[in-house]
Design an enzyme around this catalytic site. Structure first.
Site, PDB file in Angstrom:
ATOM      1  N   ASN A 163       0.846  -1.191   0.000  1.00  0.00           N
ATOM      2  CA  ASN A 163       0.000   0.000   0.000  1.00  0.00           C
ATOM      3  C   ASN A 163       0.884   1.244   0.000  1.00  0.00           C
ATOM      4  OD1 ASN A 163      -0.427   1.974   2.455  1.00  0.00           O
ATOM      5  ND2 ASN A 163       0.133  -0.007   3.351  1.00  0.00           N
TER       6      ASN A 163
ATOM      7  N   CYS B 181       6.022   5.356   8.843  1.00  0.00           N
ATOM      8  CA  CYS B 181       5.274   5.269   7.584  1.00  0.00           C
ATOM      9  C   CYS B 181       6.235   5.391   6.404  1.00  0.00           C
ATOM     10  CB  CYS B 181       4.213   6.368   7.497  1.00  0.00           C
ATOM     11  SG  CYS B 181       3.263   6.237   5.968  1.00  0.00           S
TER      12      CYS B 181
ATOM     13  N   THR C 122      -3.913  -6.242   7.908  1.00  0.00           N
ATOM     14  CA  THR C 122      -4.296  -6.675   6.561  1.00  0.00           C
ATOM     15  C   THR C 122      -5.296  -7.838   6.551  1.00  0.00           C
ATOM     16  OG1 THR C 122      -2.198  -5.879   5.709  1.00  0.00           O
ATOM     17  CG2 THR C 122      -3.304  -7.553   4.382  1.00  0.00           C
TER      18      THR C 122
HETATM   19  C1  LIG Z   1      -3.835   0.150   3.837  1.00  0.00           C
HETATM   20  C2  LIG Z   1      -2.929   0.319   5.021  1.00  0.00           C
HETATM   21  C3  LIG Z   1      -2.882   1.551   5.675  1.00  0.00           C
HETATM   22  C4  LIG Z   1      -2.045   1.733   6.780  1.00  0.00           C
HETATM   23  N1  LIG Z   1      -2.021   2.934   7.424  1.00  0.00           N
HETATM   24  C5  LIG Z   1      -1.261   3.099   8.542  1.00  0.00           C
HETATM   25  C6  LIG Z   1      -1.288   4.321   9.278  1.00  0.00           C
HETATM   26  O1  LIG Z   1      -2.007   5.268   8.945  1.00  0.00           O
HETATM   27  N2  LIG Z   1      -0.480   4.435  10.376  1.00  0.00           N
HETATM   28  C7  LIG Z   1       0.322   3.393  10.800  1.00  0.00           C
HETATM   29  O2  LIG Z   1       1.035   3.529  11.798  1.00  0.00           O
HETATM   30  N3  LIG Z   1       0.339   2.204  10.135  1.00  0.00           N
HETATM   31  C8  LIG Z   1      -0.432   2.040   9.029  1.00  0.00           C
HETATM   32  N4  LIG Z   1      -0.423   0.838   8.368  1.00  0.00           N
HETATM   33  C9  LIG Z   1       0.436  -0.267   8.865  1.00  0.00           C
HETATM   34  C10 LIG Z   1      -0.377  -1.260   9.722  1.00  0.00           C
HETATM   35  O3  LIG Z   1      -0.940  -0.635  10.850  1.00  0.00           O
HETATM   36  C11 LIG Z   1       0.523  -2.446  10.154  1.00  0.00           C
HETATM   37  O4  LIG Z   1       1.595  -1.948  10.923  1.00  0.00           O
HETATM   38  C12 LIG Z   1       1.097  -3.224   8.987  1.00  0.00           C
HETATM   39  O5  LIG Z   1       0.152  -3.318   7.942  1.00  0.00           O
HETATM   40  C13 LIG Z   1       1.536  -4.630   9.379  1.00  0.00           C
HETATM   41  O6  LIG Z   1       0.475  -5.377   9.919  1.00  0.00           O
HETATM   42  P1  LIG Z   1      -0.451  -6.383   9.038  1.00  0.00           P
HETATM   43  O7  LIG Z   1       0.494  -7.261   8.250  1.00  0.00           O
HETATM   44  O8  LIG Z   1      -1.276  -7.134  10.032  1.00  0.00           O
HETATM   45  O9  LIG Z   1      -1.265  -5.524   8.144  1.00  0.00           O
HETATM   46  C14 LIG Z   1      -1.249   0.642   7.243  1.00  0.00           C
HETATM   47  C15 LIG Z   1      -1.320  -0.601   6.593  1.00  0.00           C
HETATM   48  C16 LIG Z   1      -2.147  -0.771   5.500  1.00  0.00           C
HETATM   49  C17 LIG Z   1      -2.191  -2.132   4.831  1.00  0.00           C
END
Ligand SMILES: Cc1cc2nc3c(=O)[nH]c(=O)nc-3n(C[C@H](O)[C@H](O)[C@H](O)COP(=O)(O)O)c2cc1C
Length: 307
Positions: A73, A134, A270
């Protein structure tokens, strides 16, 4: 059985969760969007979308791409801005049982502090998660999280601006995670969240161009789980404050792995895009495991794989 966990033990306000299952920032909006799909009040905590001083439109489309066992993303922190969050979202959260943690970001140290300052004392907000990880914005974000010095400066500024529990979210893209973790803990963080996404990209071979409008993006989902688990293990060994594990969590088994590596709580991201109920399924799976294994307190499982 007792699944509760304290994730801000040194903060006078504390942040007690009734269970360790949280949602990950950016994957669950403001909590209001999915509240008709399952009882979100059963969760340990909700972390809302990353919020900045001013509203942001985010990056050019396309902003997401599917990858094997994950996704890329490059949203670029599209959000409604702190004033709208305080006016429109916080009053809703104030009526909820589940604590809401506001994820914040900024382009300068001062901006982080100003956002944190505005959140202090607002009803409906139980904590702040500082996103210094980020990968999708040009200024700020992961730029702050890769070096122990800048990571500590942001943490210190936010710490001074608020009495709320402060979680600092770290990037896996730092050369030495343990060093950043120690610097952030030393600067007054109440807890650490690890990990944000890993830097990645995809190319459309027919257009001969990057798939994402921003060229690069952040990789998330099951593909990153072993990396996240390793980083949580490393960080939990480096600091005394609670560590919150995040990255590729899809099942109760994944969650228990993170807890045994040293995490006090976890965030599901995710996985919720393909099944929004995953956080609740994870919680029920942990309860079944504890029952089967005769474990009374979830906290007895924290870090058990470390000994
Ligand atoms: C579409 C999307 C938007 C995200 N936006 C943020 C955000 O605004 N702030 C943040 O700290 N992490 C953001 N993340 C990261 C997630 O919070 C998380 O740390 C990362 O996706 C890993 O976890 P997962 O594999 O369970 O998704 C985002 C992830 C995705 C996929």
């Amino acid at each position: 059985m007792n699944l509760s966990v304290q994730i801000a033990p040194v903060n006078p306000r504390g942040l007690m969760l009734k269970n360790p299952v949280m949602t990950a920032s950016g994957t669950f909006g403001y909590g209001t969007e999915d509240s008709h799909l399952f009882d979100i009040q059963k969760l340990g905590a909700i972390v809302c979308k990353g919020t900045t001083l001013e509203p942001r439109d985010g990056n050019p489309q396309p902003r997401i791409a599917e990858t094997p066992s994950g996704m890329l993303n490059s949203i670029g922190l599209e959000n409604i801005g702190i004033a709208a969050l305080i006016k429109d979202k916080a009053p809703v959260w104030a009526g909820w049982q589940v604590p809401v943690i506001v994820n914040i970001a900024g382009e300068t140290v001062e901006e982080y502090a100003r956002v944190a300052d505005q959140l202090d004392g607002v009803d409906g907000i139980s904590g702040i998660e500082v996103n210094i990880s980020c990968p999708n914005i040009k200024a700020g974000g992961a730029e702050f999280g890769v070096s122990p010095g800048t990571a500590a400066r942001v943490t210190e500024a936010v710490r001074k601006a608020t009495s709320l529990p402060v979680l600092v979210k770290l990037t896996p893209n730092a050369p030495d995670i343990a060093e950043v973790a120690r610097a952030v803990a030393g600067a007054g963080a109440d807890a650490l969240t690890l990990i944000n996404t890993l830097m990645g990209m995809a190319i459309d071979i027919h257009k001969r161009r990057p798939v994402l409008g921003n060229v690069t993006g952040g990789l998330s989902g099951p593909a990153i789980k072993p990396v996240a688990l390793y980083i949580v293990y490393e960080a939990a060994g480096a600091v005394d404050i609670p560590v919150i594990g995040c990255g590729g969590i899809t099942t109760a088994t994944d969650t228990l792995e993170f807890i045994m590596a040293g995490a006090s709580a976890v965030q599901v991201g995710t996985a919720g895009f393909s099944n929004p109920r995953v956080p609740l399924d994870v919680l029920e799976g942990i309860e079944r495991y504890m029952q089967k294994e005769g474990i009374e307190n979830l906290t007895d499982l924290i870090g058990t794989a470390r000994n």
